[in-house]
Design a protein around this motif. Structure first.
Motif, short mmCIF file in Angstrom:
data_model
loop_
_atom_site.label_atom_id
_atom_site.label_comp_id
_atom_site.label_asym_id
_atom_site.label_seq_id
_atom_site.Cartn_x
_atom_site.Cartn_y
_atom_site.Cartn_z
N LYS A 60 0.87 -1.18 0.00
CA LYS A 60 0.00 0.00 0.00
C LYS A 60 0.90 1.22 0.00
N THR A 61 0.75 2.08 -1.01
CA THR A 61 1.64 3.22 -1.17
C THR A 61 1.19 4.39 -0.30
N ASP A 62 2.04 5.42 -0.27
CA ASP A 62 1.70 6.63 0.47
C ASP A 62 0.45 7.30 -0.09
N GLU A 63 0.15 7.03 -1.38
CA GLU A 63 -1.04 7.60 -2.02
C GLU A 63 -2.27 6.73 -1.82
N GLY A 64 -2.10 5.59 -1.11
CA GLY A 64 -3.23 4.72 -0.86
C GLY A 64 -3.46 3.67 -1.93
N LYS A 65 -2.61 3.62 -2.96
CA LYS A 65 -2.78 2.63 -4.02
C LYS A 65 -2.25 1.27 -3.54
N LEU A 66 -2.88 0.21 -4.06
CA LEU A 66 -2.41 -1.14 -3.79
C LEU A 66 -1.61 -1.64 -4.98
N ILE A 67 -0.47 -2.28 -4.70
CA ILE A 67 0.40 -2.79 -5.76
C ILE A 67 0.80 -4.21 -5.41
N ASP A 68 0.65 -5.12 -6.37
CA ASP A 68 1.09 -6.50 -6.19
C ASP A 68 2.52 -6.65 -6.69
N ILE A 69 3.36 -7.31 -5.90
CA ILE A 69 4.77 -7.50 -6.26
C ILE A 69 5.11 -8.98 -6.13
N GLU A 70 5.74 -9.52 -7.16
CA GLU A 70 6.24 -10.90 -7.13
C GLU A 70 7.76 -10.85 -7.28
N MET A 71 8.47 -11.51 -6.38
CA MET A 71 9.93 -11.57 -6.46
C MET A 71 10.35 -13.02 -6.64
N GLN A 72 11.24 -13.25 -7.58
CA GLN A 72 11.65 -14.62 -7.87
C GLN A 72 13.11 -14.64 -8.29
N TYR A 82 9.90 -14.89 -21.67
CA TYR A 82 8.51 -15.15 -22.05
C TYR A 82 7.65 -15.35 -20.81
N ARG A 83 8.17 -16.19 -19.89
CA ARG A 83 7.35 -16.59 -18.74
C ARG A 83 6.98 -15.39 -17.87
N PHE A 84 7.92 -14.47 -17.66
CA PHE A 84 7.62 -13.35 -16.79
C PHE A 84 6.66 -12.35 -17.43
N GLN A 85 6.71 -12.19 -18.75
CA GLN A 85 5.73 -11.35 -19.40
C GLN A 85 4.33 -11.95 -19.28
N ILE A 86 4.25 -13.26 -19.50
CA ILE A 86 2.95 -13.94 -19.37
C ILE A 86 2.49 -13.93 -17.92
N TYR A 87 3.44 -14.12 -17.01
CA TYR A 87 3.12 -14.18 -15.59
C TYR A 87 2.53 -12.86 -15.11
N GLY A 88 3.14 -11.74 -15.51
CA GLY A 88 2.62 -10.43 -15.11
C GLY A 88 1.23 -10.19 -15.66
N ALA A 89 1.02 -10.58 -16.92
CA ALA A 89 -0.30 -10.41 -17.54
C ALA A 89 -1.35 -11.26 -16.81
N ARG A 90 -0.96 -12.44 -16.38
CA ARG A 90 -1.91 -13.32 -15.68
C ARG A 90 -2.32 -12.73 -14.33
N LEU A 145 1.89 -2.72 -15.68
CA LEU A 145 2.89 -3.78 -15.50
C LEU A 145 4.30 -3.23 -15.67
N THR A 146 5.11 -3.40 -14.64
CA THR A 146 6.52 -2.99 -14.67
C THR A 146 7.37 -4.17 -14.20
N HIS A 147 8.47 -4.39 -14.89
CA HIS A 147 9.34 -5.52 -14.55
C HIS A 147 10.75 -5.02 -14.27
N HIS A 148 11.39 -5.60 -13.27
CA HIS A 148 12.78 -5.26 -12.92
C HIS A 148 13.63 -6.51 -12.93
N ASN A 149 14.76 -6.45 -13.63
CA ASN A 149 15.80 -7.47 -13.51
C ASN A 149 16.90 -6.93 -12.59
N VAL A 150 17.27 -7.71 -11.58
CA VAL A 150 18.37 -7.32 -10.70
C VAL A 150 19.53 -8.27 -11.00
N TYR A 151 20.58 -7.75 -11.63
CA TYR A 151 21.72 -8.57 -12.05
C TYR A 151 22.72 -8.65 -10.89
N LEU A 152 22.64 -9.74 -10.14
CA LEU A 152 23.37 -9.85 -8.88
C LEU A 152 24.89 -9.69 -9.01
#
Length: 288
Positions: A60-72, A82-90, A145-152
């Motif tokens: 829940k953001t400071d503006e009151g919006k709800l955001i779903d986040i998946e980390m994998q 492919y899978r993450f684009q489909i996953y976000g759309a689902r 839909l926004t996606h982030h890659n974190v290159y460890l």
């Protein structure tokens, strides 16, 4: 990596977990979190046969919006792209199918975060962000839909002495607690060490982590075996097809059933013999 996140960040009744998860989400996404809810807070050893562990969070953001986040945590292959684009759309589609009729009020933004144990040579960034843009490089209005890659591994290119909280958190999750990182006396690192030490004292969680590592090795070996078997089967079928075609063109009156159920080596030898115009008797001897 995700198992470490679960161990360090999933118990939001612990103020340290809440603080660390808030730093990681805000540092990667830029979202300002007012409240956090972990939807799969338990690390269950019985579920360690899953190919990937996922940390499912609602913000829940400071503006009151709800955001779903998946980390994998995963490798970065074409299939994963492919899978993450489909996953976000689902995830978005699932919200609509819940019965929410007013999109503008009820559909949440979705952020997917993928921790990658690799570096993208074309995008030398620690955190690489993807979202729909037009030809003028403007982000789509009301983007969902926004996606982030974190290159460890790229974290090693960051100067740790000047590292931000998110950089220190990623470094510690990637490398673990090391003497040089502890020497920085960072609040983030100290908290992560406390949580990891606490987790290491829990025999069930230690066993879960060990099993998880063994399962990952098993999955990798299984994928290698399947790829190898598929490659060998494909080579056999191709060699058989090429041999049959050439054989029929040279000996149209002969019964091709003699060429069934041969090995790859036999098909290759017969094909070579046909190319070299060896006589039919020699070829029949090869089959025997």
């Amino acid at each position: 990596m995700i198992l470490s996140l679960n161990l360090c960040c999933s118990d939001l009744n612990d103020s340290r977990c809440y603080y660390l998860l808030k730093i990681i989400i805000e540092g990667i996404t830029g979202i300002q979190c007012q409240e956090l809810f972990v939807l799969n807070s338990e690390v269950n050893p019985e579920h360690l046969t899953d190919k990937d562990m996922v940390l499912d969070v609602r913000v829940k953001t400071d503006e009151g919006k709800l955001i779903d986040i998946e980390m994998q945590n995963s490798a970065l292959t074409k299939e994963v792209h492919y899978r993450f684009q489909i996953y976000g759309a689902r995830i978005i589609d699932h919200q609509v199918n819940r019965g929410d009729l007013l999109y503008s009020e009820n559909v949440h933004e979705v952020y997917t975060i993928l921790f990658v144990n690799d570096i993208d040579r074309d995008n030398l960034l620690l955190i690489d962000t993807y979202m729909p843009r037009n030809q003028l490089n403007h982000v789509r209005k009301y983007n969902l839909l926004t996606h982030h890659n974190v290159y460890l591994p790229f974290i090693d290119a960051v100067v740790r002495e000047k590292g931000s909280k998110i950089e220190l958190a990623i470094y510690t999750l990637y490398h673990g607690i090391t003497d040089d990182i502890m020497a920085l006396n960072s609040e983030v690192v100290i908290m992560m060490k406390e949580k990891m030490d606490q987790s290491n004292e829990d025999e069930e969680l230690v066993l879960a982590a060990s099993k998880r590592q063994l399962v990952k090795i098993q999955h990798h070996q299984e994928k290698v075996r399947i790829r190898q078997e598929g490659k060998e089967e494909g080579e056999l079928l191709k060699a058989k097809e090429n041999t049959l075609m050439l054989f029929k063109s040279k000996y149209p009156q002969e019964d091709i059933l003699m060429l069934e159920n041969l090995t790859l080596s036999q098909y290759n030898e017969i094909f070579k013999a046909l190319i070299e115009n060896k006589n039919l008797q020699i070829i029949k001897e090869m089959i025997k």
